[in-house]
Design an enzyme around this catalytic site. Structure first.
Site, mmCIF file in Angstrom:
data_model
loop_
_atom_site.group_PDB
_atom_site.id
_atom_site.type_symbol
_atom_site.label_atom_id
_atom_site.label_comp_id
_atom_site.label_asym_id
_atom_site.label_seq_id
_atom_site.Cartn_x
_atom_site.Cartn_y
_atom_site.Cartn_z
ATOM 1 N N HIS A 192 0.861 -1.189 0.000
ATOM 2 C CA HIS A 192 0.000 0.000 0.000
ATOM 3 C C HIS A 192 0.891 1.231 0.000
ATOM 4 O O HIS A 192 1.404 1.642 1.027
ATOM 5 C CB HIS A 192 -0.910 0.011 1.230
ATOM 6 C CG HIS A 192 -2.038 1.002 1.129
ATOM 7 N ND1 HIS A 192 -1.870 2.310 0.695
ATOM 8 C CD2 HIS A 192 -3.374 0.873 1.380
ATOM 9 C CE1 HIS A 192 -3.032 2.929 0.718
ATOM 10 N NE2 HIS A 192 -3.959 2.077 1.124
ATOM 11 N N HIS A 266 -6.111 -0.927 -6.740
ATOM 12 C CA HIS A 266 -6.705 -0.201 -5.609
ATOM 13 C C HIS A 266 -6.519 1.301 -5.810
ATOM 14 O O HIS A 266 -5.394 1.785 -5.929
ATOM 15 C CB HIS A 266 -6.026 -0.682 -4.327
ATOM 16 C CG HIS A 266 -6.636 -0.195 -3.060
ATOM 17 N ND1 HIS A 266 -6.370 1.045 -2.540
ATOM 18 C CD2 HIS A 266 -7.503 -0.791 -2.192
ATOM 19 C CE1 HIS A 266 -7.025 1.192 -1.397
ATOM 20 N NE2 HIS A 266 -7.721 0.085 -1.164
ATOM 21 N N GLU A 318 -11.723 -2.438 -4.067
ATOM 22 C CA GLU A 318 -11.742 -0.958 -4.043
ATOM 23 C C GLU A 318 -10.953 -0.363 -5.216
ATOM 24 O O GLU A 318 -10.156 0.556 -5.041
ATOM 25 C CB GLU A 318 -11.185 -0.457 -2.708
ATOM 26 C CG GLU A 318 -11.892 -1.054 -1.514
ATOM 27 C CD GLU A 318 -11.358 -0.591 -0.162
ATOM 28 O OE1 GLU A 318 -12.145 -0.514 0.787
ATOM 29 O OE2 GLU A 318 -10.151 -0.287 -0.074
ATOM 30 N N CYS A 414 -10.593 4.287 7.882
ATOM 31 C CA CYS A 414 -9.611 5.174 7.255
ATOM 32 C C CYS A 414 -10.219 6.508 6.839
ATOM 33 O O CYS A 414 -9.550 7.538 6.863
ATOM 34 C CB CYS A 414 -8.976 4.487 6.049
ATOM 35 S SG CYS A 414 -10.154 3.790 4.878
#
Length: 651
Positions: A192, A266, A318, A414
Site C-alpha cells: 500500500h 486499488h 476498491e 480510514c
C-alpha cells in the site's frame, strides 16, 4: 550535473492563511470542535453503538501498560496517525492548549510503544512479532509508518515540538536498516503506497538524504524483476492462492512506475503512489516520472472519474476497472480516494500552472469528499454512490458496500480521520506563488486572507465571497509599498462568461488568459481591489457515450456543485422522473434547508404509477408534469432515508 527544476509554484504556508468564509469556516470549526473530539472518543471506544476501534488500547498493550489482545485491522495504527495529523493542522490555524495536551500525551504513549530498535507497529508488537517485515505486500507496516510520518511533520510544523519527529526518524532508521538495495537488506517496497510521499515531507524537515533515498528506492524498485512479492511469498511458503488473490496490478506493482500509463488496482494506493512520484520527481529533477504522472492523470480524469470527483468504481478490492466503467448504483468511490486525488492534483498544479488541476481539487472538495461526512460531523460514508434505492441495498449482495445512511464509525475507519485532516488543512490549497516570476496564484475562492512575501515586501490578499452559492468574489490587496507583480486568478471552465474589474475598470480577459488563469500584471498599490464575477447558471451535463450507464441521462451542476434528487423531495421511484433539456429552471438559496444550500427547481415529468399489477404490457406509460427539486450532492442523506440519483433521464 544540476538537477532539472520541475516545480514552479509553492503553496502558501498553512499558518499564513486565515479562512473566514461562510461555507468553509463552519466546516473547519466542526472539525475542531466536533469531529476531532468525536474521533478521539471513537479511538478510545467511547461512542455508544459504534464499531469498536481499540486503537489507543492497542498502543497501551504494546507499551506494556495494559493486558489484553490486539484488536482491529492490520493497519489500525493509521487511524490514530491521521487523527494526530488533523490535530496538527488544526493547531497550525489556531492554538488550543487542551487539545495540544491530549496530543502530547498520545505522542508520549506512541514513544513508549516504540521498541528499542525503532520498530513501531502495534499489530506486530502485540499479535505477531515473528511476522515483522515478512509480508510487505499485504501487511501495511510501511503504510502505517507513512501516516505516522505525515502526522509528525504536521504536528512539528504546528507546535515546533520535536518528540514525534524524533520517534519517526528512529522508525525510518530501522526501516532503512531492513529494506534497501544494499547487500543484506530486503529489496522490498510497500503493498500500500503512502510512505513515499511521507518520506518526502520528512526530508523537507530534516534534510536527511537517507529519507530521500529510501523514497527513491521504494519508487524505483516497484515492479522490478525478479519480483519482490514473489520472493517474499516463496519465503513464506505461500500457496498459489496468493498470486491469484493479489494480482500485482492491485498494488501498482505490475510494471516499473515509469512504464505505467493506465490507472489500475486499488484506487487509494494508486493515487498515493502518484503523489509520491511527483514529490520525488521534483526533488531529483526526474522528468520521466512526471511524464508517467501526466499519462496517468489523463487516464484517471478523462476515463475513470465520476462527475463528483470520485474514483475507484469497483467494490471488489476498491479498484479502478476499465475505461468508462462508471456504474452509479454500485459506485465504490471511497471517500479516501477523492481525498488522495486532491493530494495528487495539488502536486501536479505546483509543477504545471494549469487550472485543470485546481478544478479537480474543487470538484472533489465540494462533491465527492464532503458527501463522506454528515452535516453534524458525527457519521460518515465510506462509499459514495451516485444512485441509491434502499430496498436493493438491503437485499443485494453485490451492493453490500453501499449504505444509504452514514455510519457512526467503521471497523476499517480510514475515511473519517482522512476527512478531518484534509478539511483542517484546506488553507494550503488556496494560494500559491512563484517568487522568481513574481506571481501569486488564487486557485480556490474561499473567504479569508493571506500574506505573501515578494522581494522582501509583503503582499496581503483578502477574499470576500459567498461562493459557491454566489457568483461574486471581491479581492482586496494591501502592500508595504507600491510594487509590480502578477496576480493570477483561476477562471473556472464551467463559467462561460466571467467578468473581471480592477479598481472598477473592466479588464479584457482574452489578452491575459494563460492555461485558465487571468494573469494581471501591474504596479499594485495599497487598497487596490478586484471584482471577479463568475455567472452560475444551471448547467446540463452529459457523459461521454462510452459511459454506458449514463446514455440518455443528464446531470445538473451549478458552479462547482453537482446536484442530485432525493425521494424526500420528489417521491419514490426517482427513475420515473425525466427532465427536458430546455426545462425551465430556477435557483433559490434556502437558509433553513440542510444548513443553507441553493436548490434547483425544474419543470419535468414523472411516469404515473400503474394501477395494474401486470409486470409487462404494450401500452404507453402515462406521464404527468412535475416540479423536480434538486439539492447539492454533498448534502444528501441528511434527512430521512430514501432514494437518491445524480443522473436523471433526459426527456
Amino acid at each position: 550535473m544540476e538537477k532539472v527544476r520541475l516545480k514552479s509554484l509553492e503553496n502558501v504556508d498553512l499558518k499564513d492563511v486565515i479562512i473566514d468564509d461562510s461555507f468553509w469556516s463552519k466546516r473547519q470549526k466542526l472539525i475542531k470542535e466536533t469531529v476531532i473530539p468525536y474521533q478521539w472518543a471513537a479511538l478510545n471506544d467511547a461512542i455508544p453503538g459504534a464499531e469498536p476501534s481499540h486503537t489507543i488500547e492497542n498502543f497501551r498493550i504494546a507499551a506494556g501498560e495494559s493486558n489484553g489482545e490486539y484488536y482491529g485491522m492490520v493497519f489500525q495504527d493509521s487511524d490514530l496517525a491521521k487523527w494526530l495529523e488533523a490535530v496538527g493542522h488544526s493547531l497550525a490555524i489556531g492554538k488550543d492548549e487542551s487539545l495540544e495536551k491530549i496530543a502530547d500525551d498520545v505522542i508520549d504513549l506512541i514513544g513508549r510503544a516504540q521498541q528499542e530498535d525503532g520498530y513501531l507497529n502495534t499489530y506486530f508488537i502485540v499479535a505477531h512479532p515473528e511476522r515483522k517485515w515478512t509480508n510487505l505486500r499485504d501487511d501495511h507496516e510501511l503504510y502505517c509508518a507513512g501516516h505516522l510520518i505525515e502526522a509528525a511533520v504536521a504536528y512539528f510544523h504546528a507546535t515546533g515540538k520535536r518528540k514525534i519527529i524524533d520517534i519517526v526518524c528512529k522508525l525510518v532508521d530501522h526501516i532503512d536498516s531492513v529494506l534497501g538495495p544494499e547487500a543484506g537488506k530486503k529489496r522490498g517496497y510497500p503493498g500500500h503506497p503512502e510512505i513515499e510521499l511521507a518520506l518526502m515531507k520528512l526530508y523537507k524537515v530534516t534534510g536527511n538524504k537517507k529519507h530521500l533515498e529510501l523514497c527513491r528506492f521504494f519508487i524505483d524498485e516497484r515492479g522490478a524483476e525478479p519480483h519482490y512479492y514473489d520472493i517474499e511469498a516463496e519465503r513464506r511458503k505461500e500457496s498459489g492462492r496468493g498470486e491469484k488473490f493479489h494480482n500485482k496490478s492491485y498494488s501498482q506493482a505490475h510494471l516499473p512506475v515509469r512504464e505505467q500509463t493506465e490507472a489500475v488496482g486499488h484506487s487509494v494506493r494508486a493515487v498515493y503512489l502518484y503523489s509520491g512520484m511527483v514529490d520525488l520527481a521534483v526533488e531529483i529533477g526526474d522528468e520521466s516520472l512526471i511524464d508517467a504522472c501526466k499519462a496517468l492523470w489523463e487516464n484517471v480524469t478523462q476515463k475513470k472519474m465520476y462527475i463528483t470527483g470520485g474514483i475507484g468504481s469497483s467494490q471488489y478490492r476498491e479498484s479502478f476497472t476499465v475505461n468508462y466503467d462508471l456504474p452509479n448504483n454500485r459506485a465504490y468511490t471511497e471517500t479516501c480516494a477523492s481525498i488522495a486525488l486532491v493530494f495528487w492534483a495539488d502536486r501536479m498544479l505546483q509543477i504545471e500552472e494549469n487550472r485543470d488541476y485546481a478544478e479537480i481539487i474543487e470538484r472533489a472538495l465540494y462533491n465527492g469528499i464532503l458527501s463522506g461526512m454528515s452535516l453534524d460531523g458525527k457519521s460518515y460514508f465510506y462509499v459514495n454512490p451516485l444512485e441509491v434505492w434502499p430496498s436493493t441495498v438491503d437485499h443485494r449482495n453485490d451492493m453490500s458496500s453501499v449504505k444509504y445512511t452514514r455510519q457512526p464509525w467503521f471497523g476499517c475507519a480510514c475515511c473519517p480521520p482522512n476527512l478531518a485532516r484534509l478539511i483542517a488543512s484546506l488553507g494550503q490549497y488556496i494560494y500559491s506563488y512563484n517568487k522568481s516570476n513574481k506571481e501569486i496564484f488564487i486557485h480556490q475562492f474561499v473567504g479569508g486572507n493571506t500574506k505573501v512575501e515578494m522581494d522582501g515586501l509583503h503582499v496581503g490578499i483578502e477574499q470576500k465571497t459567498e461562493y459557491p452559492w454566489d457568483e461574486k468574489v471581491n479581492i482586496a490587496l494591501s502592500v508595504d509599498e507600491e510594487q509590480e507583480f502578477t496576480l493570477a486568478l483561476r477562471l473556472p471552465s464551467w463559467c462561460k462568461e466571467p467578468k473581471l474589474k480592477v479598481n472598477n475598470e473592466v479588464v479584457d480577459l482574452s489578452s491575459i488568459l494563460e492555461k485558465g488563469y487571468a494573469k494581471i500584471t501591474r504596479v499594485w498599490k495599497q487598497d487596490d481591489h478586484i471584482e471577479l464575477i463568475l455567472p452560475m447558471p444551471v448547467e446540463i451535463v452529459r457523459a461521454n457515450p462510452n459511459v454506458r450507464e449514463n446514455i440518455g441521462k443528464l446531470a445538473l451542476q451549478r458552479g462547482p456543485i453537482v446536484y442530485c434528487i432525493e425521494e424526500v423531495d420528489n417521491g419514490e421511484n426517482l427513475q420515473s422522473i425525466s427532465l427536458p433539456s430546455d426545462s425551465n429552471m430556477s435557483v433559490k438559496f434556502e437558509e433553513s434547508l440542510l444548513e443553507g444550500v441553493s436548490v434547483i427547481k425544474a419543470e419535468g415529468f414523472k411516469i404515473n404509477p400503474s394501477d395494474s399489477e401486470q409486470l409487462y404490457f404494450t401500452s404507453h406509460n402515462v406521464k404527468a408534469p412535475v416540479e423536480v427539486k434538486a439539492i447539492p450532492y454533498f448534502a444528501w442523506s441528511n434527512r430521512e432515508p430514501g432514494e437518491m440519483i445524480v443522473w436523471i433521464r433526459e426527456e
